[in-house]
Design an enzyme around this catalytic site. Sequence first.
Site, PDB file in Angstrom:
ATOM      1  CG  HIS A 151      -1.863  -1.149   1.301  1.00  0.00           C
ATOM      2  ND1 HIS A 151      -2.496  -1.533   2.459  1.00  0.00           N
ATOM      3  CD2 HIS A 151      -2.292  -2.004   0.339  1.00  0.00           C
ATOM      4  CE1 HIS A 151      -3.274  -2.580   2.209  1.00  0.00           C
ATOM      5  NE2 HIS A 151      -3.148  -2.893   0.928  1.00  0.00           N
TER       6      HIS A 151
HETATM    7  C1  LIG Z   1       0.280  -7.829  -4.128  1.00  0.00           C
HETATM    8  C2  LIG Z   1      -0.650  -6.676  -3.879  1.00  0.00           C
HETATM    9  C3  LIG Z   1      -1.821  -6.877  -3.153  1.00  0.00           C
HETATM   10  C4  LIG Z   1      -2.690  -5.816  -2.909  1.00  0.00           C
HETATM   11  N1  LIG Z   1      -3.899  -6.049  -2.322  1.00  0.00           N
HETATM   12  C5  LIG Z   1      -4.810  -5.038  -2.240  1.00  0.00           C
HETATM   13  C6  LIG Z   1      -6.124  -5.281  -1.791  1.00  0.00           C
HETATM   14  O1  LIG Z   1      -6.512  -6.408  -1.489  1.00  0.00           O
HETATM   15  N2  LIG Z   1      -6.989  -4.219  -1.709  1.00  0.00           N
HETATM   16  C7  LIG Z   1      -6.595  -2.943  -2.037  1.00  0.00           C
HETATM   17  O2  LIG Z   1      -7.405  -2.022  -1.900  1.00  0.00           O
HETATM   18  N3  LIG Z   1      -5.353  -2.710  -2.505  1.00  0.00           N
HETATM   19  C8  LIG Z   1      -4.466  -3.715  -2.624  1.00  0.00           C
HETATM   20  N4  LIG Z   1      -3.235  -3.478  -3.137  1.00  0.00           N
HETATM   21  C9  LIG Z   1      -2.884  -2.101  -3.478  1.00  0.00           C
HETATM   22  C10 LIG Z   1      -3.534  -1.619  -4.758  1.00  0.00           C
HETATM   23  O3  LIG Z   1      -3.447  -2.590  -5.761  1.00  0.00           O
HETATM   24  C11 LIG Z   1      -2.812  -0.331  -5.172  1.00  0.00           C
HETATM   25  O4  LIG Z   1      -2.953   0.588  -4.121  1.00  0.00           O
HETATM   26  C12 LIG Z   1      -3.385   0.263  -6.438  1.00  0.00           C
HETATM   27  O5  LIG Z   1      -3.320  -0.643  -7.511  1.00  0.00           O
HETATM   28  C13 LIG Z   1      -2.593   1.509  -6.799  1.00  0.00           C
HETATM   29  O6  LIG Z   1      -3.205   2.078  -7.916  1.00  0.00           O
HETATM   30  P1  LIG Z   1      -2.485   3.208  -8.736  1.00  0.00           P
HETATM   31  O7  LIG Z   1      -3.410   3.590  -9.828  1.00  0.00           O
HETATM   32  O8  LIG Z   1      -1.967   4.246  -7.820  1.00  0.00           O
HETATM   33  O9  LIG Z   1      -1.162   2.545  -9.354  1.00  0.00           O
HETATM   34  P2  LIG Z   1      -0.903   1.155 -10.064  1.00  0.00           P
HETATM   35  O10 LIG Z   1      -2.028   0.226  -9.887  1.00  0.00           O
HETATM   36  O11 LIG Z   1       0.451   0.740  -9.585  1.00  0.00           O
HETATM   37  O12 LIG Z   1      -0.840   1.519 -11.604  1.00  0.00           O
HETATM   38  C14 LIG Z   1       0.210   2.253 -12.154  1.00  0.00           C
HETATM   39  C15 LIG Z   1       0.335   1.886 -13.626  1.00  0.00           C
HETATM   40  O13 LIG Z   1       1.174   2.823 -14.272  1.00  0.00           O
HETATM   41  C16 LIG Z   1       2.126   2.115 -15.060  1.00  0.00           C
HETATM   42  N5  LIG Z   1       3.306   3.006 -15.133  1.00  0.00           N
HETATM   43  C17 LIG Z   1       4.105   3.390 -14.122  1.00  0.00           C
HETATM   44  N6  LIG Z   1       5.057   4.245 -14.572  1.00  0.00           N
HETATM   45  C18 LIG Z   1       4.828   4.387 -15.898  1.00  0.00           C
HETATM   46  C19 LIG Z   1       5.498   5.141 -16.925  1.00  0.00           C
HETATM   47  N7  LIG Z   1       6.547   5.920 -16.662  1.00  0.00           N
HETATM   48  N8  LIG Z   1       5.006   5.049 -18.190  1.00  0.00           N
HETATM   49  C20 LIG Z   1       3.911   4.270 -18.462  1.00  0.00           C
HETATM   50  N9  LIG Z   1       3.255   3.540 -17.533  1.00  0.00           N
HETATM   51  C21 LIG Z   1       3.718   3.605 -16.267  1.00  0.00           C
HETATM   52  C22 LIG Z   1       2.344   0.825 -14.312  1.00  0.00           C
HETATM   53  O14 LIG Z   1       2.857  -0.186 -15.152  1.00  0.00           O
HETATM   54  C23 LIG Z   1       0.916   0.507 -13.864  1.00  0.00           C
HETATM   55  O15 LIG Z   1       0.202  -0.115 -14.891  1.00  0.00           O
HETATM   56  C24 LIG Z   1      -2.348  -4.508  -3.381  1.00  0.00           C
HETATM   57  C25 LIG Z   1      -1.173  -4.306  -4.111  1.00  0.00           C
HETATM   58  C26 LIG Z   1      -0.341  -5.374  -4.371  1.00  0.00           C
HETATM   59  C27 LIG Z   1       0.905  -5.119  -5.164  1.00  0.00           C
END
Ligand SMILES: Cc1cc2nc3c(=O)[nH]c(=O)nc-3n(C[C@H](O)[C@H](O)[C@H](O)COP(=O)(O)OP(=O)(O)OC[C@H]3O[C@@H](n4cnc5c(N)ncnc54)[C@H](O)[C@@H]3O)c2cc1C
Length: 422
Positions: free
Chosen positions: A359
């Site tokens: 997280h």
């Molecule tokens: C193993 C695991 C279990 C989890 N379990 C839970 C759960 O049960 N419940 C919950 O609420 N949360 C959970 N989480 C947390 C949740 O998944 C994350 O908080 C959430 O996905 C974050 O969303 P985000 O949009 O901030 O970033 P992300 O989901 O990380 O998405 C970012 C995206 O941007 C892309 N990216 C990054 N930099 C670049 C760049 N320079 N150019 C192009 N693309 C790029 C990445 O490849 C990715 O596709 C878990 C996370 C993990 C890893």
Amino acid sequence: MVQKYRNGGITVALGTPNIVYVEGRCVGGGSEINSAIYHRTPPEILEQWSAEFEVEALGEADLRPHFEACEADLGLSMRSGAPPGASQRLREGASLRGATCAEMPRLAPPGPDNGGRRASMTEMIVPRARESGCRLIADTRVMSLRRRSGGFSLDADQTLPGTAPRKIRIDADFVFVCGGAVQTPALLRRSGVRKRIGDTLKLQPMIKVVARFDSDVNHPDMWVPSDQVGDVSPNFSFGCSISTRPYLAMAMSDHPDSARETLEDWRRAAVYYAISWGGSGSVRSLPIVKEPLVRYRLGREDLCNLSDAVRELSHLLLQAGAKEVFPTIRALPRIRRPSDLDGIPRPLPAKRTNLSTVHLSSSCPMGENRARCGVNSFGQVHDQPGLYVSDASILCGAPGVNPQGTIMAFARRNALAFLGEL
Ligand SMILES: Cc1cc2nc3c(=O)[nH]c(=O)nc-3n(C[C@H](O)[C@H](O)[C@H](O)COP(=O)(O)OP(=O)(O)OC[C@H]3O[C@@H](n4cnc5c(N)ncnc54)[C@H](O)[C@@H]3O)c2cc1C
């Protein structure tokens, strides 16, 4: 893990102790690899963020339509059968300790443990976006962005399967950066956008505990049970973790003398976690290397809270019938009876404690308080018209619960505000 996790899952926030963190690195991001456990943001957290960060329209009533819409779009499901043994033990221990253990809903299709399926972005949202005209460019990493007249140019490295890497440029009128709480500030800082960007990273540090019982609690089809104990303390909460044999082996790596025996007896063993929300960190881009430098500092009080959390979780598991408990603290003798709990150091020893997190948030917090916020109340980078952030970076602090419900609701709210439809 090689395909979907950044650096195969080996990424570390440096500090004392270091904290291993994990990011999705694929279309759909973390939603493709997470446990899909769902929470709305607690109303008191929204109130706190509104007041401290001066965020407009962030009350529970403002957010409710966005929670409801995301829940309706993706679908929430509960377990269809009886709780697995690992959950049952957490429930029994919680009730004996005067706390409550409850199953949390999942963003997943209904079914027994759902076979690990989730209502991830590629399952649910990406197809709809493409049908609506979204052009998705995968296998492409944006390295920097710069302003040009009337919009932006993005410079990216593209590595399509079976072809040589190449550089491409993408022009856009508006840009929403959604790279996650580490990659978003890294990209913005590489691009010269640095004010209140990457200074306030929040992790929810997690410590794991392996418990061995005298009857079966684990089975080959058990995915991550979504049971959690949320009312045990204002400073931490507990839950069941993934307990497949490879994960059991990792969680036992601080106890090599007992690892083989525990793995052979894996059906009677399960992994649990205690999660807290202390500390603060930073993200800095570095010259030459692609990955940013991530640092995180936990103070004495944070390590005391984590020590209290391990002690309480271990006690709860002993009361639930655990014969032995192994926290991920190197050289800590196994815990067999309540008097052994006194051997857990307070604060936790920084050099012997293994912490991890999934997280990450708050590296570009949103609000009108410019002394604290990188983006405004609706995600636009302060003083950067046309440039938005829409991911976990904009959360004002650690939400104290699984964050994806908050991230999705904020994204929907801010997208509608951008379209003038809020
Ligand atoms: C193993 C695991 C279990 C989890 N379990 C839970 C759960 O049960 N419940 C919950 O609420 N949360 C959970 N989480 C947390 C949740 O998944 C994350 O908080 C959430 O996905 C974050 O969303 P985000 O949009 O901030 O970033 P992300 O989901 O990380 O998405 C970012 C995206 O941007 C892309 N990216 C990054 N930099 C670049 C760049 N320079 N150019 C192009 N693309 C790029 C990445 O490849 C990715 O596709 C878990 C996370 C993990 C890893």
